[in-house]
Design a protein around this motif. Structure first.
Motif, PDB file in Angstrom:
ATOM      1  N   GLY A 275      18.543 -14.540 -18.041  1.00 23.77           N
ATOM      2  CA  GLY A 275      17.700 -14.039 -19.432  1.00 23.77           C
ATOM      3  C   GLY A 275      18.475 -13.231 -20.285  1.00 23.77           C
ATOM      4  O   GLY A 275      18.369 -13.699 -21.706  1.00 23.77           O
ATOM      5  N   TRP A 276      19.654 -12.274 -19.984  1.00 23.02           N
ATOM      6  CA  TRP A 276      20.315 -11.830 -21.138  1.00 23.02           C
ATOM      7  C   TRP A 276      21.123 -13.079 -21.887  1.00 23.02           C
ATOM      8  O   TRP A 276      21.597 -12.856 -23.278  1.00 23.02           O
ATOM      9  CB  TRP A 276      21.565 -11.076 -20.401  1.00 23.02           C
ATOM     10  N   LEU A 277      21.586 -14.044 -21.035  1.00 23.28           N
ATOM     11  CA  LEU A 277      22.230 -15.371 -21.753  1.00 23.28           C
ATOM     12  C   LEU A 277      21.375 -16.332 -22.608  1.00 23.28           C
ATOM     13  O   LEU A 277      21.774 -16.503 -23.659  1.00 23.28           O
ATOM     14  CB  LEU A 277      22.906 -16.283 -20.732  1.00 23.28           C
ATOM     15  N   THR A 278      20.048 -16.482 -22.156  1.00 28.53           N
ATOM     16  CA  THR A 278      19.633 -17.275 -23.072  1.00 28.53           C
ATOM     17  C   THR A 278      18.777 -16.484 -24.463  1.00 28.53           C
ATOM     18  O   THR A 278      17.981 -17.384 -25.078  1.00 28.53           O
ATOM     19  CB  THR A 278      18.175 -18.065 -22.132  1.00 28.53           C
ATOM     20  N   ARG A 279      18.584 -15.190 -24.309  1.00 33.29           N
ATOM     21  CA  ARG A 279      18.232 -14.646 -25.543  1.00 33.29           C
ATOM     22  C   ARG A 279      19.343 -14.773 -26.698  1.00 33.29           C
ATOM     23  O   ARG A 279      18.951 -14.756 -27.797  1.00 33.29           O
ATOM     24  CB  ARG A 279      18.309 -12.984 -25.167  1.00 33.29           C
ATOM     25  N   MET A 280      20.556 -15.118 -26.268  1.00 31.53           N
ATOM     26  CA  MET A 280      21.760 -15.730 -27.214  1.00 31.53           C
ATOM     27  C   MET A 280      21.693 -17.287 -27.573  1.00 31.53           C
ATOM     28  O   MET A 280      22.260 -17.547 -28.509  1.00 31.53           O
ATOM     29  CB  MET A 280      23.088 -14.781 -26.882  1.00 31.53           C
TER      30      MET A 280
ATOM     31  N   TRP B 276      27.950 -25.574 -26.576  1.00 29.20           N
ATOM     32  CA  TRP B 276      26.933 -24.750 -26.352  1.00 29.20           C
ATOM     33  C   TRP B 276      26.603 -23.885 -27.685  1.00 29.20           C
ATOM     34  O   TRP B 276      25.533 -23.951 -28.109  1.00 29.20           O
ATOM     35  CB  TRP B 276      26.686 -24.095 -25.050  1.00 29.20           C
ATOM     36  N   VAL B 277      27.369 -23.171 -27.892  1.00 30.28           N
ATOM     37  CA  VAL B 277      27.563 -22.319 -29.198  1.00 30.28           C
ATOM     38  C   VAL B 277      27.123 -22.884 -30.310  1.00 30.28           C
ATOM     39  O   VAL B 277      26.420 -22.453 -31.148  1.00 30.28           O
ATOM     40  CB  VAL B 277      28.680 -21.525 -29.170  1.00 30.28           C
ATOM     41  N   ASP B 278      27.925 -23.939 -30.546  1.00 28.15           N
ATOM     42  CA  ASP B 278      27.664 -24.956 -31.813  1.00 28.15           C
ATOM     43  C   ASP B 278      26.238 -25.536 -31.853  1.00 28.15           C
ATOM     44  O   ASP B 278      25.906 -25.708 -33.098  1.00 28.15           O
ATOM     45  CB  ASP B 278      28.953 -26.034 -31.905  1.00 28.15           C
TER      46      ASP B 278
ATOM     47  N   ALA C 161      13.711 -25.294 -36.533  1.00 29.00           N
ATOM     48  CA  ALA C 161      14.531 -24.211 -36.453  1.00 29.00           C
ATOM     49  C   ALA C 161      15.889 -24.435 -35.693  1.00 29.00           C
ATOM     50  O   ALA C 161      15.730 -25.573 -34.946  1.00 29.00           O
ATOM     51  CB  ALA C 161      14.137 -22.809 -36.050  1.00 29.00           C
ATOM     52  N   ARG C 162      16.869 -23.651 -35.867  1.00 32.32           N
ATOM     53  CA  ARG C 162      18.222 -24.161 -34.979  1.00 32.32           C
ATOM     54  C   ARG C 162      17.776 -23.778 -33.619  1.00 32.32           C
ATOM     55  O   ARG C 162      16.871 -22.788 -33.477  1.00 32.32           O
ATOM     56  CB  ARG C 162      19.191 -23.033 -35.414  1.00 32.32           C
ATOM     57  N   PRO C 163      18.292 -24.459 -32.771  1.00 30.79           N
ATOM     58  CA  PRO C 163      17.892 -24.413 -31.420  1.00 30.79           C
ATOM     59  C   PRO C 163      18.167 -22.729 -30.798  1.00 30.79           C
ATOM     60  O   PRO C 163      19.289 -22.251 -30.868  1.00 30.79           O
ATOM     61  CB  PRO C 163      18.970 -25.187 -30.493  1.00 30.79           C
ATOM     62  N   GLY C 164      17.344 -22.284 -30.274  1.00 26.48           N
ATOM     63  CA  GLY C 164      17.350 -20.836 -29.603  1.00 26.48           C
ATOM     64  C   GLY C 164      17.008 -19.867 -30.841  1.00 26.48           C
ATOM     65  O   GLY C 164      17.065 -18.545 -30.534  1.00 26.48           O
TER      66      GLY C 164
END
Length: 590
Positions: A408-413, A473-475, A559-562
């Motif tokens: 959860g904490w990771l998929t919020r970012m 992943w970040v990109d 929108a941008r992913p996430g």
């Protein structure tokens, strides 16, 4: 005689002499430690500075519009007026854009344009590290250069900013070079004047009048407050500094003034004076919120600020004679005053503040008591070892499951909808560099300043692991490439123009880069009639005025992913509805 001379210079004798000298040197423990220390600085600097400069698209907030300006310069050759998505963008002078444009073109044969442009940040950071190390060595001693670099690069606030396209990076470089100009002006007024004037010029051409104001006031206050600056050599250095700074402060502003007086005033009055006093903040953004710096600076300047305070306490009796204390405290104090009084505030504005704190931190880092040095050392090991294990764990989950972990904490970012393409070569390089850093840290475990050294090693390794293992992943989450590629599938084959409403600088620049479209902004051209309209807004606040308007039809949104906050909506006018209908029928047949 000739035979003896020939024998003396024969290859066998030369090799024997060289090897004997090396062996004798290696038996000297002090020499061995010095070489390990130099190798450690080189390795940690490389691991810190180079990863992240290439391999990803421009990211919002600053990289996107900065690259939009660079793209315009590369395509048009107009080096006077910074222009982004067809409109002048006069926030900053063009020093960063100039160097980035040259590097982007120079490396375009094997690097994407945005990666080549980002190398400019690496160039400025290398100059910053050199100037910081040299200044620290001159003020505090030969062995203090590496501690100043570690304190500088180890600050949390610098980690991300030092790898982005950001005009605050050359401003930091200007501060570092100008500070070097305040070193021993009595020994070489010409050298001091050259460095001081060049540093002020770099800062001026990076962000405007801030660097000039800080070092101009510092140069005036030093002889007023401290007697050791009242000599003719310092006056000569200031005269040289004025001459060296003059070209930087005249050539481009004069060229801009001759090109367009309104654009000159837009840059000088609104973006320099207006941002500080506040009368242009409503128009330009980034207002100074309550207690922003009180909550930002403690983590932004860590771990330099506790060490800097320790140095100030230890040298408290030397205020009247120690030039290093006088210069660093004046520059830091004036910079903090400017940040506090300015009506505009963002964390990257504090990058130049790291420099005086890092210079003050150097002597304290090398002379910490064993208790406090061990505390900092073990804290760094625990924090960064845990972070490194976490990064490897995330990479392992993606390797075994073929998708990111659903934490959860990771998929919020970061978004869950990402299909990782794992690179074994990147993982192998990351592993080898981690082992190399660990070996050198262990080899220097009994040397002075191991606490700050371990902190710097932890920062470098964790940043390198993040880039090597998780950068795609970040990109994927931060890039606009997928957004506009998806939008292009909904565009008709032909349309006259695309209007936009509330489309930000980042979106306009990336739309221009990825799709080649420059929109007609309704804020600037309200009477322009276009076939398409792109609206930018918040996800929870839909553009009802266009969703219910009879003249517009929603054809795409994304929108941008996430990205759960921002969203884009594309509307088509009534006259091209039939083109979208034809596209839908064609896709249905396929």
């Amino acid at each position: 005689m000739m035979a003896e001379s020939d024998a003396r210079w024969s290859p066998i004798v030369w090799i024997h002499t060289a090897v004997s000298g090396i062996c004798r040197s290696l038996t000297n423990v002090r020499f061995l430690r010095m070489e390990r220390g130099a190798a450690l600085v080189l390795l940690l600097g490389m691991v810190y500075l180079f990863p992240g400069l290439i391999g990803h698209d421009p990211w919002k907030q600053d990289e996107t519009y900065i690259f939009g300006i660079i793209q315009h310069m590369v395509e048009t050759g107009d080096w006077i007026v910074p222009t982004m998505a067809g409109e002048p963008f006069m926030e900053k002078p063009p020093l960063y854009y100039w160097l980035a444009s040259v590097l982007a073109v120079s490396f375009s044969s094997f690097l994407p344009l945005h990666d080549g442009a980002r190398l400019a940040t690496g160039v400025f950071m290398l100059i910053t590290c050199w100037a910081t190390a040299w200044t620290s060595q001159q003020w505090w001693g030969r062995q203090q250069g590496r501690f100043a670099i570690f304190a500088l690069l180890g600050c949390i606030g610098l980690i991300l900013h030092s790898h982005m396209m950001l005009t605050d990076v050359p401003l930091l470089t200007g501060f570092a070079v100008a500070m070097a100009g305040l070193v021993h002006p009595e020994k070489s007024p010409l050298r001091s004047g050259c460095l001081l004037g060049t540093g002020i010029g770099i800062g001026f051409m990076a962000k405007g009048v801030l660097g000039l104001a800080i070092f101009g006031l510092t140069a005036l206050l030093l002889p007023l407050l401290f007697a050791n600056w009242r000599h003719r050599h310092y006056l000569k250095a200031l005269c040289y500094a004025f001459l060296f700074a003059l070209p930087w402060m005249l050539i481009w502003p004069l060229a801009l003034y001759l090109r367009s007086y309104p654009l000159f005033m837009d840059w000088f009055w609104l973006n320099n004076v207006g941002r500080f006093f506040g009368f242009s903040v409503a128009q330009l953004g980034a207002p100074h919120t309550y207690a922003f710096w009180r909550t930002t600076l403690p983590w932004f300047l860590f771990p330099a600020w506790p060490l800097a305070l320790l140095t100030l306490w230890r040298y408290r009796q030397q205020w009247k004679s120690n030039a290093a204390l006088q210069c660093c405290v004046l520059v830091a104090g004036l910079m903090m005053l400017v940040l506090w009084k300015s009506a505009s505030a963002r964390d990257n504005y504090a990058l130049p503040l790291i420099l005086p704190f890092a210079l003050l931190a150097a002597p304290a880092a090398g002379s910490l008591s064993q208790r406090w040095d061990s505390l900092l050392s073990w804290s760094a090991r625990i924090v960064f070892t845990s972070a490194a294990i976490g990064l490897w764990w995330i990479w392992g989950v993606m390797l075994t499951e073929g998708k990111p972990p659903a934490w959860g904490w990771l998929t919020r970012m970061l978004p869950e909808d990402f299909s990782p393409v794992l690179s074994w070569s990147s993982a192998a390089i990351a592993f080898l560099l981690s082992v190399a850093c660990l070996y050198l840290v262990i080899a220097t475990r009994n040397s002075r300043g191991r606490g700050l050294t371990n902190w710097m090693a932890g920062v470098s390794v964790c940043w390198m692991l993040l880039v090597s293992l998780l950068l795609p992943w970040v990109d994927h989450a931060k890039s606009y490439r997928s957004v506009f590629a998806e939008m292009e599938t909904a565009l008709p084959e032909r349309f006259d123009c695309m209007a936009s409403k509330d489309l930000g600088e980042s979106e306009r620049a990336m739309l221009r880069y990825f799709s080649g479209i420059i929109t007609s902004r309704q804020e600037v051209q309200p009477d322009q009639e276009c076939d398409l309209l792109l609206v930018n807004g918040l996800n929870e606040i839909k553009p009802a005025e266009f969703l219910t308007h009879p003249e517009w039809q929603l054809v795409w949104e994304g929108a941008r992913p996430g990205d759960q906050r921002e969203r884009l909506w594309l509307f088509a006018s009534r006259k091209i509805h039939h083109q979208f209908a034809a596209i839908d029928r064609h896709q249905a047949l396929r």
